[in-house]
Scaffold this motif. Structure first.
Motif, mmCIF file in Angstrom:
data_model
loop_
_atom_site.group_PDB
_atom_site.id
_atom_site.type_symbol
_atom_site.label_atom_id
_atom_site.label_comp_id
_atom_site.label_asym_id
_atom_site.label_seq_id
_atom_site.Cartn_x
_atom_site.Cartn_y
_atom_site.Cartn_z
ATOM 1 N N VAL A 33 14.692 26.631 -26.581
ATOM 2 C CA VAL A 33 15.938 25.965 -26.218
ATOM 3 C C VAL A 33 15.636 25.044 -25.050
ATOM 4 O O VAL A 33 15.219 25.496 -23.984
ATOM 5 N N ASP A 34 15.801 23.763 -25.286
ATOM 6 C CA ASP A 34 15.522 22.699 -24.321
ATOM 7 C C ASP A 34 14.030 22.602 -23.995
ATOM 8 O O ASP A 34 13.282 23.584 -24.109
ATOM 9 N N ALA A 35 13.640 21.396 -23.621
ATOM 10 C CA ALA A 35 12.219 21.125 -23.362
ATOM 11 C C ALA A 35 12.093 20.151 -22.195
ATOM 12 O O ALA A 35 11.488 19.096 -22.306
ATOM 13 N N HIS A 60 21.434 18.761 -25.032
ATOM 14 C CA HIS A 60 21.886 17.375 -24.909
ATOM 15 C C HIS A 60 20.658 16.532 -24.586
ATOM 16 O O HIS A 60 19.562 17.060 -24.416
ATOM 17 N N VAL A 61 20.830 15.201 -24.528
ATOM 18 C CA VAL A 61 19.651 14.329 -24.504
ATOM 19 C C VAL A 61 19.153 13.968 -23.108
ATOM 20 O O VAL A 61 18.183 13.217 -22.994
ATOM 21 N N HIS A 62 19.757 14.462 -22.034
ATOM 22 C CA HIS A 62 19.239 14.139 -20.713
ATOM 23 C C HIS A 62 17.763 14.536 -20.621
ATOM 24 O O HIS A 62 17.347 15.557 -21.172
ATOM 25 N N SER A 63 16.995 13.728 -19.900
ATOM 26 C CA SER A 63 15.536 13.880 -19.919
ATOM 27 C C SER A 63 15.074 15.215 -19.369
ATOM 28 O O SER A 63 14.022 15.728 -19.781
ATOM 29 N N ASP A 64 15.832 15.823 -18.449
ATOM 30 C CA ASP A 64 15.402 17.119 -17.912
ATOM 31 C C ASP A 64 15.577 18.249 -18.922
ATOM 32 O O ASP A 64 15.226 19.400 -18.637
ATOM 33 N N HIS A 65 16.068 17.916 -20.121
ATOM 34 C CA HIS A 65 16.186 18.890 -21.198
ATOM 35 C C HIS A 65 15.368 18.494 -22.437
ATOM 36 O O HIS A 65 15.303 19.271 -23.383
ATOM 37 N N THR A 66 14.761 17.303 -22.410
ATOM 38 C CA THR A 66 14.130 16.797 -23.636
ATOM 39 C C THR A 66 12.740 16.192 -23.455
ATOM 40 O O THR A 66 12.031 16.001 -24.443
#
Length: 242
Positions: A33-35, A60-66
């Motif tokens: 879950v999230d990357a 969601h697509v924010h960079s700290d999650h993707t």
């Protein structure tokens, strides 16, 4: 269900914490879950193998999650060619940009049969013999979600990010059911805003991650023993068996 807290920082990494990244292991298979952390590195660091990786679910697509997803996809595309996985990315334009990044980086055309990039919608998006993943909308940004992961009788809600100051009342009502864990961020609101939701929370554990500023950990410590659930504050590398 084994949960490895591979990244527990908020939107900016710290010297000892990566951004949001949670590894789930069930029956030797790996899900994420999230990357926000370097995903392939995290799989290997915690004893996994890429061949056992099945799916990534982003909230969601924010960079700290993707941001860690791109390297994982790239390596699976040109190096780990015997691997196959599903990637759930909440915006089609983000999928398109990711494919362009990979295909213009010398990694060749994305093998879409092995590496399946999908836009999730509310409801169950994935189910195999080990887990089921259900997307529940939140109001952090357009197309943002919490993710309820079920394995057998065990259920854990990965909250993702919520609305600022919880003004949009977007914490999923599933926390009022008997679930085994609720992974709750603490960067976009404080304990004052969260406390009314905790009163009726029936999760066995509330697990605080993505905390900012760090003095909020004092507020989290202060609620221990006040509710019927266990309060956890994992650091990177901590493991929870449910």
């Amino acid at each position: 269900m084994k949960i490895i807290f591979a990244g527990t920082s908020h939107g900016v990494p710290a010297a000892d914490r990566y951004c949001s990244c949670y590894i789930i292991e069930v029956n030797g298979k790996i899900y994420m879950v999230d990357a926000g952390a370097p995903a392939v590195d995290m799989i290997l660091r915690y004893g996994g193998q890429v061949k056992d990786f099945r799916a990534l679910f982003t909230t969601h697509v924010h960079s700290d999650h993707t941001v860690g997803m791109i390297h994982l996809l790239s390596l699976m595309n040109w190096y780990y060619k015997d691997c196959s996985a599903d990637f759930y990315i909440t915006e089609q334009n983000h999928i398109d940009s990711t494919i362009r990044w990979i295909e213009t980086s010398g990694d060749g055309k994305l093998d879409a049969k092995r590496l399946r990039l999908k836009v999730p919608s509310a409801g169950v998006v994935f189910e195999d013999e080990n887990i089921r993943a259900e997307y529940i909308p939140t109001e952090h940004m357009p197309n943002s979600y919490s993710i309820l992961v079920t394995s057998g009788e065990k259920r854990v809600l990965f909250g993702g990010d919520f609305s600022h100051w919880l003004r949009k009342d977007d914490i999923p009502k599933v926390i009022n059911e008997e679930i085994d864990g609720f992974v709750c961020e603490m960067a976009h609101f404080g304990m004052t805003e969260l406390a009314p939701y905790l009163t009726d929370c029936r999760a066995k554990r509330v697990i605080f991650s993505h905390v900012c500023p760090l003095n909020k950990y004092d507020d989290i410590e202060a609620i221990k023993g006040k509710y019927n659930f266990e309060v956890l504050t994992p650091a990177d590398g901590d493991v929870l068996i449910i």
